[in-house]
Write a protein that holds these residues in place. Structure first.
Motif, short mmCIF file in Angstrom:
data_model
loop_
_atom_site.label_atom_id
_atom_site.label_comp_id
_atom_site.label_asym_id
_atom_site.label_seq_id
_atom_site.Cartn_x
_atom_site.Cartn_y
_atom_site.Cartn_z
N ALA A 35 7.15 2.17 44.15
CA ALA A 35 7.06 0.74 43.83
C ALA A 35 6.50 0.50 42.42
O ALA A 35 6.92 -0.43 41.74
N MET A 36 5.56 1.33 41.99
CA MET A 36 4.94 1.14 40.68
C MET A 36 5.71 1.80 39.55
O MET A 36 5.50 1.49 38.39
N SER A 37 6.60 2.71 39.88
CA SER A 37 7.31 3.47 38.87
C SER A 37 8.52 2.71 38.34
O SER A 37 9.24 2.07 39.09
N ASP A 38 8.72 2.81 37.04
CA ASP A 38 9.94 2.26 36.45
C ASP A 38 11.06 3.29 36.50
O ASP A 38 12.21 2.97 36.27
N GLU A 39 10.69 4.54 36.77
CA GLU A 39 11.69 5.60 36.89
C GLU A 39 12.39 5.44 38.22
O GLU A 39 11.77 5.15 39.23
N GLY A 40 13.65 5.64 38.24
CA GLY A 40 14.40 5.50 39.48
C GLY A 40 14.23 6.69 40.40
O GLY A 40 14.37 7.83 39.98
N GLN A 84 -0.55 4.17 52.01
CA GLN A 84 0.16 4.59 50.80
C GLN A 84 1.15 3.54 50.32
O GLN A 84 2.14 3.87 49.68
N GLY A 85 0.91 2.29 50.62
CA GLY A 85 1.81 1.22 50.21
C GLY A 85 2.74 0.82 51.35
O GLY A 85 2.64 1.32 52.47
N ARG A 86 3.64 -0.08 51.04
CA ARG A 86 4.60 -0.56 52.04
C ARG A 86 6.01 -0.20 51.61
O ARG A 86 6.28 -0.04 50.42
N PHE A 87 6.89 -0.12 52.59
CA PHE A 87 8.30 0.09 52.30
C PHE A 87 9.13 -0.60 53.36
O PHE A 87 8.64 -0.96 54.43
N GLU A 122 0.84 -14.33 49.89
CA GLU A 122 1.23 -15.10 48.69
C GLU A 122 1.45 -14.19 47.47
O GLU A 122 1.77 -14.67 46.40
N THR A 123 1.27 -12.91 47.64
CA THR A 123 1.33 -11.96 46.53
C THR A 123 2.71 -11.32 46.42
O THR A 123 3.22 -10.79 47.41
N PRO A 124 3.34 -11.35 45.23
CA PRO A 124 4.61 -10.63 45.04
C PRO A 124 4.40 -9.14 45.26
O PRO A 124 3.35 -8.59 44.92
N TYR A 125 5.41 -8.49 45.83
CA TYR A 125 5.30 -7.07 46.15
C TYR A 125 6.64 -6.41 45.95
O TYR A 125 7.67 -6.96 46.32
N ARG A 126 6.64 -5.18 45.38
CA ARG A 126 7.87 -4.39 45.23
C ARG A 126 7.96 -3.39 46.37
O ARG A 126 7.06 -2.57 46.55
N TYR A 127 9.03 -3.48 47.13
CA TYR A 127 9.25 -2.60 48.26
C TYR A 127 10.33 -1.57 47.96
O TYR A 127 11.45 -1.94 47.63
N PRO A 128 10.03 -0.29 48.11
CA PRO A 128 11.12 0.69 48.13
C PRO A 128 11.91 0.47 49.42
O PRO A 128 11.33 0.17 50.47
N VAL A 129 13.23 0.58 49.35
CA VAL A 129 14.08 0.42 50.53
C VAL A 129 14.66 1.78 50.88
O VAL A 129 15.30 2.42 50.05
N LEU A 130 14.43 2.18 52.12
CA LEU A 130 14.87 3.48 52.61
C LEU A 130 16.02 3.28 53.58
O LEU A 130 15.91 2.49 54.53
N GLY A 131 17.14 3.93 53.33
CA GLY A 131 18.26 3.94 54.28
C GLY A 131 18.00 5.03 55.30
O GLY A 131 17.98 6.20 54.96
N ALA A 132 17.76 4.63 56.55
CA ALA A 132 17.36 5.60 57.58
C ALA A 132 18.52 6.50 57.98
O ALA A 132 19.63 6.05 58.23
N GLU A 133 18.22 7.78 58.03
CA GLU A 133 19.16 8.75 58.59
C GLU A 133 18.72 9.15 60.00
O GLU A 133 19.53 9.45 60.84
#
Length: 161
Positions: A35-40, A84-87, A122-133
């Motif tokens: 979420a914090m990384s600009d690297e993909g 460790q954050g949210r996803f 009320e806080t903006p948040y960046r979520y990584p999105v995981l495609g479940a296998e």
């Protein structure tokens, strides 16, 4: 010798939990790092787990918001550790929201698809999105049959009046 083999097979048959192949996954990649990384990190394989915060049934999938925790050796989320954050995880098809309710523990393996912006309160948040296998919904601690196997050796004596 055959008795020992039967005993070992009996113990293996009692093993519960997910059997994910973690060989090609990145264990050091956490939801907060992504979420914090600009690297993909898109396309990376991960095994993440945590506590379900929200379940939302969509037309062709179920979207789960997860508060991530480190995993133990059985890949069960360790909720006594620091989150460790949210996803978000998208599981194809319909999952019953009563079963996949807030507070339940889930372990998921899949591919990172993208990062989306949402809100936590009320806080903006960046979520990584995981495609479940694959995923594993851990039994509640109070559900029957979820206690660990016990082996007792000794002499039982029952006294009654």
């Amino acid at each position: 010798m055959p008795a020992a083999l039967v005993g070992v097979l009996g113990l293996v048959g009692c093993a519960t939990g997910p059997q994910f192949d973690t060989q090609d996954t990145l264990s050091m990649l956490t939801p907060s790092r992504v979420a914090m990384s600009d690297e993909g990190a898109t396309g990376e394989q991960v095994v993440w787990g945590g506590m379900i915060v929200n379940t939302r049934n969509l037309e062709e999938a179920t979207q789960l918001e997860i508060l991530a925790y480190p995993l133990d050796r059985r890949q069960r989320p360790r909720t006594e550790r620091t989150p460790q954050g949210r996803f978000m995880v998208r599981v194809p098809g319909y999952l019953e929201s009563v079963d996949y309710s807030p507070g339940r523990l889930l372990t998921v393996t899949g591919t990172l698809e993208r990062t989306v912006t949402g809100q936590v309160g009320e806080t903006p948040y960046r979520y990584p999105v995981l495609g479940a296998e694959d995923h594993y919904l851990w039994p509640r601690e109070d559900e029957p049959g979820t206690t660990r196997p016990r082996f007792n050796i000794g002499i039982g004596v029952i006294l009654s009046n």
